[in-house]
Design a protein around this motif. Structure first.
Motif, PDB file in Angstrom:
ATOM      1  N   UNK A 148       0.890  -1.467  -0.057  1.00  0.00           N
ATOM      2  CA  UNK A 148      -0.131  -0.154   0.016  1.00  0.00           C
ATOM      3  C   UNK A 148       0.836   1.176  -0.123  1.00  0.00           C
ATOM      4  N   UNK A 149       1.853   1.075   0.816  1.00  0.00           N
ATOM      5  CA  UNK A 149       2.788   2.409   0.917  1.00  0.00           C
ATOM      6  C   UNK A 149       3.593   2.694  -0.322  1.00  0.00           C
ATOM      7  N   UNK A 150       3.874   1.689  -1.070  1.00  0.00           N
ATOM      8  CA  UNK A 150       4.851   1.847  -2.168  1.00  0.00           C
ATOM      9  C   UNK A 150       3.823   2.367  -3.546  1.00  0.00           C
ATOM     10  N   UNK A 151       2.660   1.823  -3.407  1.00  0.00           N
ATOM     11  CA  UNK A 151       1.568   2.197  -4.384  1.00  0.00           C
ATOM     12  C   UNK A 151       1.118   3.894  -4.133  1.00  0.00           C
ATOM     13  N   UNK A 152       1.051   4.180  -2.757  1.00  0.00           N
ATOM     14  CA  UNK A 152       0.511   5.529  -2.446  1.00  0.00           C
ATOM     15  C   UNK A 152       1.625   6.513  -3.158  1.00  0.00           C
ATOM     16  N   UNK A 153       2.987   6.193  -2.751  1.00  0.00           N
ATOM     17  CA  UNK A 153       4.255   7.184  -3.176  1.00  0.00           C
ATOM     18  C   UNK A 153       4.051   7.269  -4.660  1.00  0.00           C
ATOM     19  N   UNK A 172      -7.336   5.603   0.512  1.00  0.00           N
ATOM     20  CA  UNK A 172      -8.420   4.965   0.804  1.00  0.00           C
ATOM     21  C   UNK A 172      -8.860   3.983  -0.541  1.00  0.00           C
ATOM     22  N   UNK A 173      -8.568   4.751  -1.639  1.00  0.00           N
ATOM     23  CA  UNK A 173      -8.873   3.827  -2.826  1.00  0.00           C
ATOM     24  C   UNK A 173      -8.178   2.601  -2.887  1.00  0.00           C
ATOM     25  N   UNK A 174      -6.647   2.900  -2.589  1.00  0.00           N
ATOM     26  CA  UNK A 174      -5.929   1.761  -2.673  1.00  0.00           C
ATOM     27  C   UNK A 174      -6.224   0.628  -1.647  1.00  0.00           C
ATOM     28  N   UNK A 175      -6.461   1.018  -0.430  1.00  0.00           N
ATOM     29  CA  UNK A 175      -7.007   0.005   0.464  1.00  0.00           C
ATOM     30  C   UNK A 175      -8.225  -0.748   0.231  1.00  0.00           C
ATOM     31  N   UNK A 176      -9.180   0.161  -0.162  1.00  0.00           N
ATOM     32  CA  UNK A 176     -10.609  -0.505  -0.787  1.00  0.00           C
ATOM     33  C   UNK A 176     -10.339  -1.526  -1.860  1.00  0.00           C
ATOM     34  N   UNK A 177      -9.682  -1.046  -2.681  1.00  0.00           N
ATOM     35  CA  UNK A 177      -9.422  -1.866  -4.223  1.00  0.00           C
ATOM     36  C   UNK A 177      -8.443  -2.900  -3.910  1.00  0.00           C
ATOM     37  N   UNK A 187      -8.124  -4.735  -1.097  1.00  0.00           N
ATOM     38  CA  UNK A 187      -8.805  -5.460  -0.363  1.00  0.00           C
ATOM     39  C   UNK A 187      -9.735  -6.591  -1.213  1.00  0.00           C
ATOM     40  N   UNK A 188     -10.520  -5.662  -2.025  1.00  0.00           N
ATOM     41  CA  UNK A 188     -11.131  -6.560  -3.085  1.00  0.00           C
ATOM     42  C   UNK A 188     -10.502  -7.275  -4.226  1.00  0.00           C
ATOM     43  N   UNK A 189      -9.277  -6.981  -4.401  1.00  0.00           N
ATOM     44  CA  UNK A 189      -8.544  -7.413  -5.599  1.00  0.00           C
ATOM     45  C   UNK A 189      -7.544  -8.425  -5.288  1.00  0.00           C
ATOM     46  N   UNK A 190      -7.028  -8.272  -3.853  1.00  0.00           N
ATOM     47  CA  UNK A 190      -5.693  -9.181  -3.717  1.00  0.00           C
ATOM     48  C   UNK A 190      -6.019 -10.770  -3.887  1.00  0.00           C
ATOM     49  N   UNK A 191      -7.120 -11.123  -3.595  1.00  0.00           N
ATOM     50  CA  UNK A 191      -7.339 -12.813  -4.103  1.00  0.00           C
ATOM     51  C   UNK A 191      -7.333 -13.027  -5.524  1.00  0.00           C
ATOM     52  N   UNK A 192      -7.828 -11.887  -6.410  1.00  0.00           N
ATOM     53  CA  UNK A 192      -7.768 -12.278  -7.624  1.00  0.00           C
ATOM     54  C   UNK A 192      -6.078 -12.158  -8.183  1.00  0.00           C
ATOM     55  N   UNK A 193      -5.493 -11.096  -7.794  1.00  0.00           N
ATOM     56  CA  UNK A 193      -4.057 -10.898  -8.308  1.00  0.00           C
ATOM     57  C   UNK A 193      -3.330 -12.129  -7.710  1.00  0.00           C
ATOM     58  N   UNK A 194      -3.513 -12.659  -6.290  1.00  0.00           N
ATOM     59  CA  UNK A 194      -2.657 -13.673  -6.211  1.00  0.00           C
ATOM     60  C   UNK A 194      -2.840 -15.139  -7.010  1.00  0.00           C
ATOM     61  N   UNK A 195      -4.021 -15.171  -7.845  1.00  0.00           N
ATOM     62  CA  UNK A 195      -4.264 -16.279  -8.677  1.00  0.00           C
ATOM     63  C   UNK A 195      -3.032 -16.104  -9.867  1.00  0.00           C
ATOM     64  N   UNK A 196      -2.471 -15.113  -9.916  1.00  0.00           N
ATOM     65  CA  UNK A 196      -1.546 -15.280 -11.259  1.00  0.00           C
ATOM     66  C   UNK A 196      -0.429 -16.351 -10.954  1.00  0.00           C
TER      67      UNK A 196
END
Ligand code: S3P
Length: 168
Positions: free
Chosen positions: A102-107, A130-135, A137-146
């Motif tokens: 999250x921190x790296x994305x925010x920067x 807050x966009x990063x945190x919300x998205x 949370x929603x997307x992590x389980x998808x991304x980790x299917x890579x």
């Protein structure tokens, strides 16, 4: 062989994709660019005039209309967040998730003010956070299917080496 790059906005998919494609002598395809070409509108214009739901349908259509082999494809940040898209990607290639916390994305995203990312339009730093945190949370389980998760803080050169190694 097709290599798909996924990850959040600002994780460096397009920059890495171009270098990786040239290192592999593959063609580079930027999915957002293909969408812009097909619709004749910028990504922000598509979101503004037709809405995100429409964008997601076009994104999926454009993904599934890509033809050819020996491609490095930089996906949009939301492309890998649909079961249908993931199934297509897994059937046609190998996927790499460019992970940043999250921190790296925010920067990175606070510095990016190119107006090309409608989801960021009008947001201040707290809004982006807050966009990063919300998205995420929603997307992590998808991304980790890579197929592979790689450290997005590495240099482009190291990432190219690492991915080339995985493809052997
Ligand atoms: C989006 C990411 C963008 C673009 C659109 C939506 C997202 O691509 O597809 O603005 O939902 O995360 P990049 O990840 O290339 O910025």
């Amino acid at each position: 062989m097709r290599v798909y790059l996924t990850g959040f906005m600002g994780s460096g998919k397009s920059t890495l994709g171009q270098s990786l494609a040239s290192a592999l002598s593959y063609r580079f395809v930027d999915l957002d660019e293909q969408i812009v070409k097909k619709e004749g509108l910028s990504i922000s214009e598509i979101f503004e005039t037709k809405g995100e739901a429409y964008f997601r349908v076009v994104e999926s259509d454009v993904l599934q209309s890509i033809t050819g082999d020996k491609l490095v494809i930089a996906l949009g940040g939301g492309t890998f967040c649909s079961d249908e898209n993931i199934a297509f990607i897994k059937k046609t290639g190998i996927s790499f998730y460019l992970y940043l916390n999250e921190d790296e994305l925010l920067t990175r995203l606070s510095e990016l003010k190119d107006g090309k990312r409608p989801l960021l339009n009008g947001l201040d730093k707290a809004g982006i956070q807050s966009l990063i945190n919300d998205k995420l949370r929603e997307r992590k389980d998808y991304y980790l299917q890579a197929d592979y998760t790689v450290d997005g803080t590495l240099s482009v050169e190291s990432l190219v080496k690492l991915i080339k190694h995985q493809l052997k």
